[in-house]
Design a protein around this motif. Structure first.
Motif, PDB file in Angstrom:
ATOM      1  N   PHE A 112      39.633  76.432  45.006  1.00  0.00           N
ATOM      2  CA  PHE A 112      38.628  76.991  43.535  1.00  0.00           C
ATOM      3  C   PHE A 112      37.969  77.227  44.147  1.00  0.00           C
ATOM      4  CE2 PHE A 112      42.380  74.721  42.336  1.00  0.00           C
ATOM      5  CZ  PHE A 112      43.234  75.286  41.714  1.00  0.00           C
ATOM      6  N   GLY A 113      36.976  76.891  45.131  1.00  0.00           N
ATOM      7  CA  GLY A 113      35.307  77.019  45.018  1.00  0.00           C
ATOM      8  C   GLY A 113      34.614  76.573  44.218  1.00  0.00           C
ATOM      9  N   ARG A 114      35.065  75.534  43.483  1.00  0.00           N
ATOM     10  CA  ARG A 114      34.418  74.973  42.461  1.00  0.00           C
ATOM     11  C   ARG A 114      34.635  73.249  42.205  1.00  0.00           C
ATOM     12  NH1 ARG A 114      36.823  79.172  38.300  1.00  0.00           N
ATOM     13  NH2 ARG A 114      38.739  77.355  37.920  1.00  0.00           N
ATOM     14  N   VAL A 115      33.425  72.544  42.014  1.00  0.00           N
ATOM     15  CA  VAL A 115      34.403  71.262  41.917  1.00  0.00           C
ATOM     16  C   VAL A 115      35.507  70.916  40.760  1.00  0.00           C
ATOM     17  CG1 VAL A 115      31.902  69.904  42.535  1.00  0.00           C
ATOM     18  CG2 VAL A 115      32.117  70.597  39.936  1.00  0.00           C
ATOM     19  N   PHE A 116      35.970  69.983  41.213  1.00  0.00           N
ATOM     20  CA  PHE A 116      37.062  70.022  39.490  1.00  0.00           C
ATOM     21  C   PHE A 116      37.296  68.421  38.907  1.00  0.00           C
ATOM     22  CE2 PHE A 116      40.054  66.702  38.201  1.00  0.00           C
ATOM     23  CZ  PHE A 116      41.036  67.120  38.014  1.00  0.00           C
ATOM     24  N   LEU A 117      36.768  69.532  37.934  1.00  0.00           N
ATOM     25  CA  LEU A 117      36.267  69.104  36.181  1.00  0.00           C
ATOM     26  C   LEU A 117      37.805  68.674  35.052  1.00  0.00           C
ATOM     27  CD1 LEU A 117      33.927  69.028  34.581  1.00  0.00           C
ATOM     28  CD2 LEU A 117      35.727  71.031  33.273  1.00  0.00           C
ATOM     29  N   ILE A 118      37.795  67.801  34.337  1.00  0.00           N
ATOM     30  CA  ILE A 118      38.325  67.043  33.737  1.00  0.00           C
ATOM     31  C   ILE A 118      38.069  66.224  32.599  1.00  0.00           C
ATOM     32  CG2 ILE A 118      39.157  65.082  35.343  1.00  0.00           C
ATOM     33  CD1 ILE A 118      42.504  65.247  34.582  1.00  0.00           C
ATOM     34  N   ARG A 119      38.050  66.505  31.624  1.00  0.00           N
ATOM     35  CA  ARG A 119      37.937  64.753  30.502  1.00  0.00           C
ATOM     36  C   ARG A 119      38.313  64.375  30.845  1.00  0.00           C
ATOM     37  NH1 ARG A 119      40.400  62.865  27.146  1.00  0.00           N
ATOM     38  NH2 ARG A 119      42.341  64.257  27.401  1.00  0.00           N
ATOM     39  N   ALA A 120      37.411  63.351  31.632  1.00  0.00           N
ATOM     40  CA  ALA A 120      37.176  61.637  32.250  1.00  0.00           C
ATOM     41  C   ALA A 120      37.556  61.760  31.186  1.00  0.00           C
ATOM     42  CB  ALA A 120      36.587  61.238  32.789  1.00  0.00           C
ATOM     43  N   ALA A 121      37.224  61.011  30.016  1.00  0.00           N
ATOM     44  CA  ALA A 121      36.766  59.732  28.638  1.00  0.00           C
ATOM     45  C   ALA A 121      37.635  59.458  28.545  1.00  0.00           C
ATOM     46  CB  ALA A 121      35.784  60.301  27.846  1.00  0.00           C
ATOM     47  N   GLY A 122      38.832  57.934  28.190  1.00  0.00           N
ATOM     48  CA  GLY A 122      39.758  57.945  27.822  1.00  0.00           C
ATOM     49  C   GLY A 122      40.913  57.488  29.192  1.00  0.00           C
ATOM     50  N   ARG A 123      40.437  58.143  29.938  1.00  0.00           N
ATOM     51  CA  ARG A 123      41.536  58.520  31.468  1.00  0.00           C
ATOM     52  C   ARG A 123      41.805  57.448  32.760  1.00  0.00           C
ATOM     53  NH1 ARG A 123      41.449  64.476  30.877  1.00  0.00           N
ATOM     54  NH2 ARG A 123      43.545  65.076  29.473  1.00  0.00           N
ATOM     55  N   THR A 124      42.447  56.924  33.334  1.00  0.00           N
ATOM     56  CA  THR A 124      41.962  56.058  34.107  1.00  0.00           C
ATOM     57  C   THR A 124      42.436  56.912  35.199  1.00  0.00           C
ATOM     58  OG1 THR A 124      44.510  55.776  34.254  1.00  0.00           O
ATOM     59  CG2 THR A 124      43.182  54.309  33.015  1.00  0.00           C
ATOM     60  N   ALA A 125      41.724  56.224  36.505  1.00  0.00           N
ATOM     61  CA  ALA A 125      41.774  56.881  37.385  1.00  0.00           C
ATOM     62  C   ALA A 125      43.091  57.339  37.855  1.00  0.00           C
ATOM     63  CB  ALA A 125      41.112  56.051  39.046  1.00  0.00           C
ATOM     64  N   PRO A 126      43.949  56.797  38.242  1.00  0.00           N
ATOM     65  CA  PRO A 126      46.089  57.097  38.277  1.00  0.00           C
ATOM     66  C   PRO A 126      45.717  58.743  37.664  1.00  0.00           C
ATOM     67  CG  PRO A 126      45.855  54.713  38.321  1.00  0.00           C
ATOM     68  CD  PRO A 126      44.198  55.147  37.280  1.00  0.00           C
ATOM     69  N   GLU A 127      45.728  58.471  35.981  1.00  0.00           N
ATOM     70  CA  GLU A 127      45.784  59.880  35.380  1.00  0.00           C
ATOM     71  C   GLU A 127      45.054  60.716  35.947  1.00  0.00           C
ATOM     72  OE1 GLU A 127      47.058  57.431  31.057  1.00  0.00           O
ATOM     73  OE2 GLU A 127      44.809  57.774  32.151  1.00  0.00           O
ATOM     74  N   ILE A 128      43.658  60.741  36.200  1.00  0.00           N
ATOM     75  CA  ILE A 128      43.031  61.390  36.635  1.00  0.00           C
ATOM     76  C   ILE A 128      43.049  62.591  38.112  1.00  0.00           C
ATOM     77  CG2 ILE A 128      40.444  62.536  37.656  1.00  0.00           C
ATOM     78  CD1 ILE A 128      39.645  60.276  35.460  1.00  0.00           C
ATOM     79  N   LEU A 129      43.772  61.691  38.689  1.00  0.00           N
ATOM     80  CA  LEU A 129      44.256  61.824  40.601  1.00  0.00           C
ATOM     81  C   LEU A 129      45.206  62.222  40.815  1.00  0.00           C
ATOM     82  CD1 LEU A 129      43.704  61.486  43.348  1.00  0.00           C
ATOM     83  CD2 LEU A 129      44.740  59.406  43.248  1.00  0.00           C
ATOM     84  N   ALA A 130      46.522  62.244  39.255  1.00  0.00           N
ATOM     85  CA  ALA A 130      47.593  62.574  38.779  1.00  0.00           C
ATOM     86  C   ALA A 130      47.731  63.709  38.393  1.00  0.00           C
ATOM     87  CB  ALA A 130      48.798  62.036  37.714  1.00  0.00           C
ATOM     88  N   ALA A 131      46.070  64.710  37.368  1.00  0.00           N
ATOM     89  CA  ALA A 131      46.263  65.456  36.962  1.00  0.00           C
ATOM     90  C   ALA A 131      45.645  66.387  38.226  1.00  0.00           C
ATOM     91  CB  ALA A 131      45.287  65.290  35.929  1.00  0.00           C
TER      92      ALA A 131
END
Length: 165
Positions: A112-131
């Motif tokens: 995608f040519g940019r950093v991965f962005l996610i609202r990380a607040a309230g999410r665990t590392a496994p949830e972020i990785l799955a997303a």
């Protein structure tokens, strides 16, 4: 900051309060210019509406300020402090998660040519990785929509943390 202080702050100070939430001038100007707000909920609702939609150029500009997930910013700025807090669910000592996120970040950036962005607040590392892994299957158009939504959520969440009744 109390809502009453935000409402009565001079325009420059109000904008400075808002800018760490998301550095998009149009949004900062709109929210600061709409003061005074009768209550915190009114402020947050207005901020969410003002953020929808962000233009592709606004998204690109805002993305310049976001670190990679799993990489904690070291700057002393308010925005860096917010980012560190938001990524609290990602334990830097978890080498497996850190490597998986780093690998996923590289794949995402290549696609995608940019950093991965996610609202990380309230999410665990496994949830972020799955997303992250799920979003790697998206088209660029689908991802543009998701990134803009994530930026809106981050901006409003940060504002919610800054302003109290």
């Amino acid at each position: 900051m109390k809502l009453a202080e935000f409402n009565s702050a001079d325009p420059t100070a109000a904008k400075a309060t808002l800018r760490p939430c998301i550095d998009i001038s149009r949004w900062v100007e709109a929210v600061a210019g709409a003061r005074p707000f009768a209550g915190r909920d009114e402020l947050l609702e207005f901020a969410a509406r003002a953020a929808n939609p962000f233009t592709p150029a606004e998204v690109e500009a805002a993305m310049a300020h976001h670190p990679r997930i799993g990489e904690r910013p070291t700057a002393a700025s308010t925005e860096a402090s917010m980012s560190r807090s938001e990524q609290a669910g990602v334990d830097p000592a978890d080498a497996g998660a850190a490597e998986a996120l780093a690998r996923g970040n590289r794949e995402y950036e290549e696609k995608f040519g940019r950093v991965f962005l996610i609202r990380a607040a309230g999410r665990t590392a496994p949830e972020i990785l799955a997303a992250l892994n799920q979003r790697l299957t998206n088209s660029p158009e689908e991802e543009d929509t998701i990134v803009a939504q994530q930026l809106r959520e981050i901006a409003v969440l940060r504002l919610e943390g800054l302003i109290s009744e």
